[in-house]
Write an enzyme that holds these catalytic residues in place. Sequence first.
Site, PDB file in Angstrom:
ATOM      1  N   GLU A 150       7.983 -26.486 -36.258  1.00  0.00           N
ATOM      2  CA  GLU A 150       6.818 -26.602 -37.136  1.00  0.00           C
ATOM      3  C   GLU A 150       5.586 -27.057 -36.360  1.00  0.00           C
ATOM      4  OE1 GLU A 150       5.048 -28.907 -41.079  1.00  0.00           O
ATOM      5  OE2 GLU A 150       6.838 -29.679 -40.091  1.00  0.00           O
ATOM      6  N   GLU A 249       5.084 -30.124 -49.842  1.00  0.00           N
ATOM      7  CA  GLU A 249       4.871 -31.287 -48.985  1.00  0.00           C
ATOM      8  C   GLU A 249       3.411 -31.705 -49.091  1.00  0.00           C
ATOM      9  OE1 GLU A 249       6.636 -32.377 -44.707  1.00  0.00           O
ATOM     10  OE2 GLU A 249       4.800 -31.197 -44.567  1.00  0.00           O
TER      11      GLU A 249
END
Length: 272
Positions: A150, A249
Amino acid sequence: MAPLRFAANLAWLFQEEPTLGQRMEAASRAGFRAVELAFPYASDAPELRAAAERHGLEVVLLNTPPGNQEKGDMGLGAVPGRQPEFREAVALAVKYAKELKCPRIHLMAGRFPTGAKRDAASTEMEATFIENLKYAADILEQENLIGLLEPINNRISDPNYFLTTPQQAAAILEKVGRPSLKLELDIFHCQIMDGNLTQNLKTFFPIIGHIQIAQVPERHEPDSPGELNFRYLFQLLESMNYSGYIGCEYKPKGNTLDGLNWLFSYWEDHCV
């Protein structure tokens, strides 16, 4: 076109509840059928698995342990000299993933050492990351798990993080060349670093293993004021037949449940 599937990231959502088990219950009551746990290591894995099963939840993502956060660690994958600790982190993450039946592990790259200059340290850190990813890929393939890279923006969120763009991640994935490793594309970070989301989603779609969302720049709910049109982005992902999960998120502006109208509207429109 199948409707998109959303997962509640319990490191961010339902913080009104003090424990992961209680956050799982709250997420289930809100209608989620999947959760991301980020760092579950302070909790007992069998107890978490029992809670997930009790509340009808699939655990879809966790991170490798970050290292010593008090000393500034945020992952160890690309940090030179910390390879033994990274291997320990992978082993613990795999143990939890197997217990929780979680198919994806975010292999955190980590930060530049204090005082290091990005240009000078990048080559060594990339070599370390590639070495560690090859090691992790062997284990993940044996366990039928997916490892994720990520990129995290270094403009707002973490100025010292090593992996910052999908282009950098894609180049590293190509050098490693393992099918058990994929790109975790957080739309929040991607917009801040590069924008051009339509083309980036299309370009990197073949290697995307997971997506996360938050509005830019305040990282609140997708329907809060900001730069991104999530109605369009959701339609784009539907048109591309994205079948993975989308991790929520973001930082709720208030109570988590009160800020979920965007998701309830999506579910209603798609009869989910």
